[in-house]
Design a protein around this motif. Sequence first.
Motif, PDB file in Angstrom:
ATOM      1  N   PHE A 375       0.855  -1.190   0.000  1.00  0.00           N
ATOM      2  CA  PHE A 375       0.000   0.000   0.000  1.00  0.00           C
ATOM      3  C   PHE A 375       0.893   1.244   0.000  1.00  0.00           C
ATOM      4  CE2 PHE A 375      -2.216  -3.397   2.197  1.00  0.00           C
ATOM      5  CZ  PHE A 375      -3.513  -3.342   1.704  1.00  0.00           C
ATOM      6  N   TYR A 376       0.579   2.182  -0.882  1.00  0.00           N
ATOM      7  CA  TYR A 376       1.342   3.435  -0.937  1.00  0.00           C
ATOM      8  C   TYR A 376       0.364   4.604  -0.921  1.00  0.00           C
ATOM      9  CZ  TYR A 376       4.163   7.322  -2.508  1.00  0.00           C
ATOM     10  OH  TYR A 376       4.776   8.545  -2.593  1.00  0.00           O
ATOM     11  N   PHE A 377       0.661   5.591  -0.073  1.00  0.00           N
ATOM     12  CA  PHE A 377      -0.185   6.777   0.021  1.00  0.00           C
ATOM     13  C   PHE A 377       0.671   8.033  -0.099  1.00  0.00           C
ATOM     14  CE2 PHE A 377      -2.421   3.605   2.640  1.00  0.00           C
ATOM     15  CZ  PHE A 377      -3.646   3.577   1.987  1.00  0.00           C
ATOM     16  N   SER A 378       0.148   9.007  -0.845  1.00  0.00           N
ATOM     17  CA  SER A 378       0.747  10.332  -0.900  1.00  0.00           C
ATOM     18  C   SER A 378      -0.117  11.285  -0.090  1.00  0.00           C
ATOM     19  CB  SER A 378       0.843  10.809  -2.354  1.00  0.00           C
ATOM     20  OG  SER A 378      -0.460  11.085  -2.865  1.00  0.00           O
ATOM     21  N   ASP A 379       0.159  12.576  -0.165  1.00  0.00           N
ATOM     22  CA  ASP A 379      -0.626  13.583   0.553  1.00  0.00           C
ATOM     23  C   ASP A 379      -1.846  14.053  -0.240  1.00  0.00           C
ATOM     24  OD1 ASP A 379       0.381  13.912   3.080  1.00  0.00           O
ATOM     25  OD2 ASP A 379       1.831  15.448   2.527  1.00  0.00           O
ATOM     26  N   TYR A 380      -2.056  13.547  -1.455  1.00  0.00           N
ATOM     27  CA  TYR A 380      -3.167  14.047  -2.282  1.00  0.00           C
ATOM     28  C   TYR A 380      -4.497  13.917  -1.548  1.00  0.00           C
ATOM     29  CZ  TYR A 380      -6.730  14.463  -5.871  1.00  0.00           C
ATOM     30  OH  TYR A 380      -7.841  14.853  -6.578  1.00  0.00           O
ATOM     31  N   SER A 381      -5.315  14.968  -1.644  1.00  0.00           N
ATOM     32  CA  SER A 381      -6.641  14.943  -1.046  1.00  0.00           C
ATOM     33  C   SER A 381      -7.567  15.801  -1.895  1.00  0.00           C
ATOM     34  CB  SER A 381      -6.595  15.454   0.401  1.00  0.00           C
ATOM     35  OG  SER A 381      -7.852  15.292   1.014  1.00  0.00           O
ATOM     36  N   PHE A 382      -8.829  15.873  -1.502  1.00  0.00           N
ATOM     37  CA  PHE A 382      -9.791  16.703  -2.213  1.00  0.00           C
ATOM     38  C   PHE A 382     -10.879  17.128  -1.234  1.00  0.00           C
ATOM     39  CE2 PHE A 382     -10.679  12.221  -3.068  1.00  0.00           C
ATOM     40  CZ  PHE A 382     -11.959  12.070  -2.558  1.00  0.00           C
ATOM     41  N   SER A 383     -11.643  18.123  -1.599  1.00  0.00           N
ATOM     42  CA  SER A 383     -12.675  18.670  -0.723  1.00  0.00           C
ATOM     43  C   SER A 383     -13.733  17.615  -0.413  1.00  0.00           C
ATOM     44  CB  SER A 383     -13.340  19.874  -1.390  1.00  0.00           C
ATOM     45  OG  SER A 383     -14.392  20.369  -0.601  1.00  0.00           O
ATOM     46  N   GLY A 384     -14.034  17.464   0.864  1.00  0.00           N
ATOM     47  CA  GLY A 384     -15.045  16.501   1.279  1.00  0.00           C
ATOM     48  C   GLY A 384     -14.521  15.108   1.542  1.00  0.00           C
ATOM     49  N   ALA A 385     -13.237  14.896   1.367  1.00  0.00           N
ATOM     50  CA  ALA A 385     -12.677  13.568   1.593  1.00  0.00           C
ATOM     51  C   ALA A 385     -12.585  13.274   3.085  1.00  0.00           C
ATOM     52  CB  ALA A 385     -11.290  13.472   0.957  1.00  0.00           C
ATOM     53  N   GLN A 386     -12.445  11.985   3.422  1.00  0.00           N
ATOM     54  CA  GLN A 386     -12.317  11.609   4.820  1.00  0.00           C
ATOM     55  C   GLN A 386     -11.026  12.172   5.400  1.00  0.00           C
ATOM     56  OE1 GLN A 386     -12.463   7.398   3.807  1.00  0.00           O
ATOM     57  NE2 GLN A 386     -10.415   7.096   4.625  1.00  0.00           N
TER      58      GLN A 386
END
Length: 662
Positions: A375-386
């Motif tokens: 599993f790999y995660f970056s800091d990307y997010s968006f409005s309304g995300a958890q």
Amino acid sequence: MSIPAIPTRHQDETAHRQRMAESINSIRDFTFDDSRVRTAAEIAAGVTPVNYAYPSHLSGFVLPERYGAVGNGNAADAANGALDTTAIGNAVKIASATGTPLLLSRQYIAVPATVTTQESIAITVAWVMLSNLHVVGEKGASITLANNQSTDAAVVNLALFHTNSVLSNVSFRGVIFDLNGANNKISPSRPVTYNNSYNMAAISVSGTPGGVAARIDDVLIEDCTFQNCPGVCCVVCAQSNTANVTIGKRWTVRNCIFLNNGTDTDDHSSLYGWCDYMNVEGNIFWEDSPPHTVGKTGGLSCFEIHGTDHRVTSNLFYNYAIGVRLCTNATVADDILRTIITDNSFVVTYNGVNIERPAAGIAAMGMIEIANNIFYFSDYSFSGAQAYKAAIRIDNNYSIFDLKIRSNQVFKSGATTPAVFVYADPVGVAAQAYTNFTISDNSINGCAVGVLAQATASSGGFGNLEISRNDFVSLAPDATTFTTSIGISISATAGIATLIIDSNRFIEEHSSPTFAQGIVINSGTVTDLWLGEQTYKGLTSTPYSEGGGVTITNRIGPCGLATIAYSASMTPNASKASFQTITATNGTAFTINAPTNPVIGQTLTIRLKNSSGGALGAATWNGTFKMSAWTNPANGWNRSITFFNDGANWCQITQTGVDVPN
């Protein structure tokens, strides 16, 4: 003048035979040459060839060109698209009737024109699937949905291949399915709202006509590409809202590419697995851009599991919000069991695996293994995300049982949007605990929290929860959600029956350390806590701590501490803890009996505290204790003795030998 010779009888017979042979050959050619007549299958199906230059199924394939397919690949060419659609429809009938593969060799255009039903809404389809249909594509063969089959002014629910019947033995190999989302819109209210009920699928099984659910048994989808789908799903294995129906079984989706789908919806799941015994192997689920890059569109989840015995192996999940959703099934009474998710790569925005059971009246879920994934995660997010990302997320009202999470790797880069390896929260229905969870041998790097287990509701809770032999490396907090990084964080308002935390490693490798705490039991009640020996290195705060109000009934294991109730005859339970205390409160003589539940090689320390106000009565140790002379401690003092079990006796290792203050 010359008189012609009169033919002899022999010459007459020879000429006659030659004429008869020519006639027979002419009949044979006329009868069996596919370029000149319809075959029996075509006659039975009511299909008339358009171009006899293309052979029939007797050549080993059914060719849509025989029935007028053009295959010019121009999605704006509605006229030739209609010819392609009719031709492939006729080829489907012949291929199904004869069991002969339908061969696609060009770039065909689909103009759906058959209006039929699916589960909850009418659907317009290009081709109705039939049993024994096998579609094979040569390299580069494709089917593209024609332009403007659905528009903002007239939204249409569409599919290429569809059935609402009961079928078997169907396959698709080597075909590119292009739903042409840029030119087929379904959400006229974008970007405020998006349509999340139109499938726009390439392959669709949906509906319950007459109370019989649509299904297909024995399906193979291999080496296909599904791209540019504007709607909810590319492949729908089944869909029914009727209880206690039969669903399909034995589906394999292998080595396919799901590319840039969900172009006009906020709820796209590329593969919808409402069937049993499904193998999803070696596929690529790929979005060039992460979800919500444009409006609220993009891939929400790659694959939804809604049946038992699913195996998900060796897939790449890239730039979707969620990799795999393991969901319930309201259609059948059977439990969702024996799910295996192994050897996959998750490069997703929010959750790698979601496990979802929101209601009691649907199938239970259990016997799940999630192993050897990355599993790999970056800091990307968006409005309304958890608020945070999770490799594995379980937060349901109803029980999940027998879950094994082992030998996975997770890495989180950046420190803006936090990530958790496992988030588990039984959120509050009585007698619906999560039970028999094992989280072992995983490697977690850079997350804010490794394991976050919180039974914070007043009911539910955990049965057996084990967290063992994991590596928690260089965890890092964020500024808002998790301001302190923690390897294992436990909150147990609803209670944990058995909590095992053993042989984990908490290692800080940052030059500027950010990893604060190893293990924190924040609140609640634990009946039995087995706390084994851990490894801690470089943490900036406490390796182990317990919050105020934590109640632990039995502390067992190498780091456990148990109390032996004082009486005239006491029997230690060796399985409770390696260190056990007796507090003597009077001067009556007492006996310490042979411990129960011994394990060969186990050590056991017994501490005797004198709180009697005077001298203790005589102590008698059972003969199984092989020890030097014992002296009772004076009032206000204690003595300890340590043994190991050799299989027959408890042999002394050491005594304190002197009184130690209480």
